[in-house]
Design a protein around this motif. Structure first.
Motif, PDB file in Angstrom:
ATOM      1  N   THR B  98      -6.581  -0.695  -1.448  1.00  0.00           N
ATOM      2  CA  THR B  98      -6.109   0.680  -1.230  1.00  0.00           C
ATOM      3  C   THR B  98      -4.858   0.653  -0.374  1.00  0.00           C
ATOM      4  N   ASP B  99      -4.970   0.916   0.899  1.00  0.00           N
ATOM      5  CA  ASP B  99      -3.754   1.076   1.681  1.00  0.00           C
ATOM      6  C   ASP B  99      -3.678   0.194   2.911  1.00  0.00           C
ATOM      7  N   TYR B 100      -4.568  -0.767   3.027  1.00  0.00           N
ATOM      8  CA  TYR B 100      -4.597  -1.654   4.173  1.00  0.00           C
ATOM      9  C   TYR B 100      -4.873  -0.929   5.478  1.00  0.00           C
ATOM     10  N   GLY B 101      -5.191   0.360   5.429  1.00  0.00           N
ATOM     11  CA  GLY B 101      -5.515   1.044   6.670  1.00  0.00           C
ATOM     12  C   GLY B 101      -6.778   0.477   7.285  1.00  0.00           C
TER      13      GLY B 101
END
Lengths: 112, 113
Positions: B98-101
Protein backbone atom coordinates in the motif's frame (compact mmCIF):
# COMPACT_ATOMS: atom_id res chain seq x y z
CA UNK A 1 23.67 6.48 6.43
CA UNK A 2 20.40 8.39 6.44
CA UNK A 3 20.21 11.12 9.07
CA UNK A 4 17.15 13.15 9.98
CA UNK A 5 17.37 16.51 11.74
CA UNK A 6 14.50 18.47 13.24
CA UNK A 7 14.62 22.17 14.00
CA UNK A 8 13.80 23.62 16.45
CA UNK A 9 14.29 21.07 19.21
CA UNK A 10 11.77 22.94 21.35
CA UNK A 11 9.21 25.66 20.71
CA UNK A 12 6.81 27.56 22.97
CA UNK A 13 4.22 29.89 21.45
CA UNK A 14 0.96 31.53 22.51
CA UNK A 15 -2.31 29.95 21.53
CA UNK A 16 -3.65 30.98 18.12
CA UNK A 17 -0.32 31.39 16.35
CA UNK A 18 0.54 29.66 13.10
CA UNK A 19 3.80 27.76 13.29
CA UNK A 20 6.23 25.76 11.19
CA UNK A 21 8.29 22.77 12.23
CA UNK A 22 11.25 21.81 10.07
CA UNK A 23 12.72 18.45 9.10
CA UNK A 24 15.74 17.71 6.91
CA UNK A 25 17.23 14.43 5.72
CA UNK A 26 20.61 13.68 4.19
CA UNK A 27 19.74 11.07 1.55
CA UNK A 28 17.03 12.17 -0.90
CA UNK A 29 16.33 8.60 -2.11
CA UNK A 30 13.35 8.18 0.22
CA UNK A 31 10.11 6.28 -0.36
CA UNK A 32 8.04 8.51 1.87
CA UNK A 33 8.08 10.84 4.85
CA UNK A 34 5.79 10.57 7.84
CA UNK A 35 5.00 13.04 10.61
CA UNK A 36 4.01 11.68 14.02
CA UNK A 37 2.78 13.17 17.25
CA UNK A 38 3.83 11.77 20.63
CA UNK A 39 2.32 12.77 23.93
CA UNK A 40 4.49 12.31 27.06
CA UNK A 41 5.09 8.61 27.78
CA UNK A 42 2.68 7.58 25.06
CA UNK A 43 2.79 5.96 21.65
CA UNK A 44 3.18 7.56 18.25
CA UNK A 45 0.16 8.83 16.37
CA UNK A 46 0.57 9.22 12.62
CA UNK A 47 -0.41 12.69 11.44
CA UNK A 48 0.52 12.82 7.77
CA UNK A 49 2.22 10.58 5.24
CA UNK A 50 3.77 12.06 2.10
CA UNK A 51 4.80 9.73 -0.70
CA UNK A 52 8.05 10.56 -2.50
CA UNK A 53 6.11 11.59 -5.60
CA UNK A 54 3.91 14.03 -3.66
CA UNK A 55 4.58 17.62 -2.68
CA UNK A 56 2.21 18.03 0.24
CA UNK A 57 -0.55 16.53 2.35
CA UNK A 58 -3.21 18.24 4.44
CA UNK A 59 -5.31 17.12 7.37
CA UNK A 60 -7.44 19.69 9.15
CA UNK A 61 -5.17 22.41 10.53
CA UNK A 62 -2.05 20.51 9.54
CA UNK A 63 -0.18 20.79 6.27
CA UNK A 64 3.04 18.96 5.48
CA UNK A 65 5.21 19.70 2.49
CA UNK A 66 8.03 17.72 0.97
CA UNK A 67 10.92 18.91 -1.17
CA UNK A 68 12.65 15.64 -1.86
CA UNK A 69 15.47 17.05 -3.97
CA UNK A 70 16.58 19.42 -1.24
CA UNK A 71 15.94 16.92 1.55
CA UNK A 72 13.42 19.03 3.43
CA UNK A 73 9.94 18.84 4.87
CA UNK A 74 7.88 21.29 6.88
CA UNK A 75 4.87 20.74 9.09
CA UNK A 76 2.60 23.77 9.25
CA UNK A 77 0.14 24.03 12.13
CA UNK A 78 -2.54 26.67 11.75
CA UNK A 79 -4.28 28.41 14.63
CA UNK A 80 -2.45 26.48 17.32
CA UNK A 81 -4.31 25.23 20.39
CA UNK A 82 -3.12 24.04 23.82
CA UNK A 83 -4.13 20.51 22.80
CA UNK A 84 -1.45 20.64 20.10
CA UNK A 85 1.21 20.52 22.81
CA UNK A 86 3.26 17.37 22.20
CA UNK A 87 6.48 16.18 20.60
CA UNK A 88 6.37 16.06 16.81
CA UNK A 89 8.53 13.49 15.08
CA UNK A 90 9.58 13.36 11.46
CA UNK A 91 10.62 10.04 9.94
CA UNK A 92 11.62 8.80 6.49
CA UNK A 93 11.75 5.40 4.81
CA UNK A 94 14.40 4.53 2.26
CA UNK A 95 17.60 6.43 1.65
CA UNK A 96 19.69 3.34 2.26
CA UNK A 97 18.05 2.34 5.53
CA UNK A 98 15.47 -0.29 6.38
CA UNK A 99 12.53 0.74 8.49
CA UNK A 100 11.96 4.31 9.55
CA UNK A 101 14.76 6.74 10.35
CA UNK A 102 13.58 9.27 12.91
CA UNK A 103 14.55 12.77 13.83
CA UNK A 104 14.83 13.55 17.53
CA UNK A 105 11.65 15.58 17.48
CA UNK A 106 10.38 19.07 18.21
CA UNK A 107 8.88 19.53 21.67
CA UNK A 108 6.00 21.96 21.21
CA UNK A 109 4.23 23.86 23.97
CA UNK A 110 1.20 26.01 23.19
CA UNK A 111 0.53 28.50 25.95
CA UNK A 112 -3.15 29.15 26.77
CA UNK B 1 -9.29 -2.93 19.78
CA UNK B 2 -6.04 -1.26 18.82
CA UNK B 3 -4.49 -2.15 15.46
CA UNK B 4 -1.13 -2.87 17.11
CA UNK B 5 -1.19 -4.20 20.68
CA UNK B 6 1.82 -4.45 22.94
CA UNK B 7 2.03 -6.33 26.21
CA UNK B 8 2.90 -5.62 28.92
CA UNK B 9 2.44 -1.84 29.06
CA UNK B 10 4.89 -1.50 31.93
CA UNK B 11 7.44 -3.89 33.36
CA UNK B 12 10.08 -3.71 36.03
CA UNK B 13 12.63 -6.50 36.01
CA UNK B 14 15.92 -7.30 37.68
CA UNK B 15 19.34 -7.37 36.06
CA UNK B 16 20.09 -10.76 34.53
CA UNK B 17 16.48 -11.83 34.08
CA UNK B 18 15.06 -12.93 30.74
CA UNK B 19 12.07 -10.96 29.60
CA UNK B 20 9.79 -11.08 26.58
CA UNK B 21 7.80 -8.23 25.11
CA UNK B 22 4.93 -9.18 22.86
CA UNK B 23 3.30 -7.51 19.91
CA UNK B 24 0.24 -8.48 17.90
CA UNK B 25 -1.45 -6.70 15.01
CA UNK B 26 -4.79 -6.83 13.26
CA UNK B 27 -3.81 -4.75 10.22
CA UNK B 28 -2.74 -7.75 8.13
CA UNK B 29 0.61 -6.13 7.44
CA UNK B 30 3.58 -8.23 6.41
CA UNK B 31 6.28 -6.09 7.97
CA UNK B 32 6.85 -5.74 11.70
CA UNK B 33 9.46 -3.79 13.62
CA UNK B 34 10.80 -3.26 17.12
CA UNK B 35 12.15 0.15 18.14
CA UNK B 36 13.45 1.54 21.40
CA UNK B 37 13.21 5.15 22.46
CA UNK B 38 15.65 6.83 24.80
CA UNK B 39 15.65 10.48 25.88
CA UNK B 40 18.00 12.46 23.67
CA UNK B 41 18.61 9.54 21.30
CA UNK B 42 15.24 9.27 19.61
CA UNK B 43 13.84 6.03 18.22
CA UNK B 44 16.24 3.38 17.01
CA UNK B 45 15.51 0.17 15.14
CA UNK B 46 16.28 -3.09 16.98
CA UNK B 47 14.95 -5.83 14.68
CA UNK B 48 12.54 -6.13 11.80
CA UNK B 49 10.75 -8.86 9.91
CA UNK B 50 9.31 -8.78 6.40
CA UNK B 51 7.46 -12.07 6.79
CA UNK B 52 7.35 -15.11 9.08
CA UNK B 53 10.56 -16.59 7.65
CA UNK B 54 12.47 -13.32 7.49
CA UNK B 55 14.28 -11.72 10.46
CA UNK B 56 16.77 -8.87 10.17
CA UNK B 57 18.97 -7.01 12.61
CA UNK B 58 18.53 -3.31 12.97
CA UNK B 59 20.85 -0.62 14.24
CA UNK B 60 21.04 -1.84 17.86
CA UNK B 61 20.33 -5.59 17.97
CA UNK B 62 23.01 -6.63 20.50
CA UNK B 63 21.44 -8.08 23.65
CA UNK B 64 18.09 -8.69 21.96
CA UNK B 65 16.45 -11.50 20.02
CA UNK B 66 13.10 -11.77 18.25
CA UNK B 67 10.60 -14.36 17.15
CA UNK B 68 7.96 -14.02 14.43
CA UNK B 69 5.46 -16.63 15.54
CA UNK B 70 2.86 -15.74 12.91
CA UNK B 71 2.14 -12.94 10.49
CA UNK B 72 0.36 -11.12 13.28
CA UNK B 73 2.79 -11.75 16.15
CA UNK B 74 6.32 -10.51 16.73
CA UNK B 75 8.00 -10.80 20.11
CA UNK B 76 11.18 -9.22 21.45
CA UNK B 77 13.31 -10.94 24.08
CA UNK B 78 16.02 -9.64 26.34
CA UNK B 79 18.05 -12.72 27.17
CA UNK B 80 19.79 -11.22 30.21
CA UNK B 81 18.45 -7.77 30.98
CA UNK B 82 20.86 -4.98 31.94
CA UNK B 83 20.07 -1.49 33.29
CA UNK B 84 20.97 0.32 30.06
CA UNK B 85 18.14 -1.55 28.36
CA UNK B 86 15.75 0.58 30.39
CA UNK B 87 13.73 2.36 27.70
CA UNK B 88 10.37 2.73 26.00
CA UNK B 89 9.91 -0.05 23.42
CA UNK B 90 7.63 0.24 20.42
CA UNK B 91 6.33 -2.29 17.96
CA UNK B 92 5.30 -1.10 14.50
CA UNK B 93 3.87 -2.52 11.29
CA UNK B 94 3.90 -1.48 7.65
CA UNK B 95 2.61 -2.85 4.38
CA UNK B 96 4.78 -3.11 1.28
CA UNK B 97 1.79 -3.15 -1.06
CA UNK B 98 0.00 0.00 0.00
CA UNK B 99 1.75 3.15 1.10
CA UNK B 100 4.53 2.11 3.46
CA UNK B 101 2.80 4.07 6.20
CA UNK B 102 3.72 2.83 9.66
CA UNK B 103 1.40 2.09 12.57
CA UNK B 104 2.82 2.01 16.07
CA UNK B 105 1.69 0.30 19.24
CA UNK B 106 1.30 2.19 22.51
CA UNK B 107 4.67 1.08 23.79
CA UNK B 108 6.11 -0.93 26.66
CA UNK B 109 7.96 0.95 29.37
CA UNK B 110 10.71 -1.36 30.61
CA UNK B 111 12.78 -0.66 33.69
CA UNK B 112 15.74 -2.89 34.55
CA UNK B 113 16.93 -2.51 38.14
Amino acid sequence: KQEVTQIPAALSVPEGENLVLNCSFTDSAIYNLQWFRQDPGKGLTSLLLIQSSQREQTSGRLNASLDKSSGRSTLYIAASQPGDSATYLCAVTGGGADGLTFGKGTHLIIQP
Amino acid sequence: DADVTQTPRNRITKTGKRIMLECSQTKGHDRMYWYRQDPGLGLRLIYYSFDVKDINKGEISDGYSVSRQAQAKFSLSLESAIPNQTALYFCATSDLWTDYGYTFGSGTRLTVV
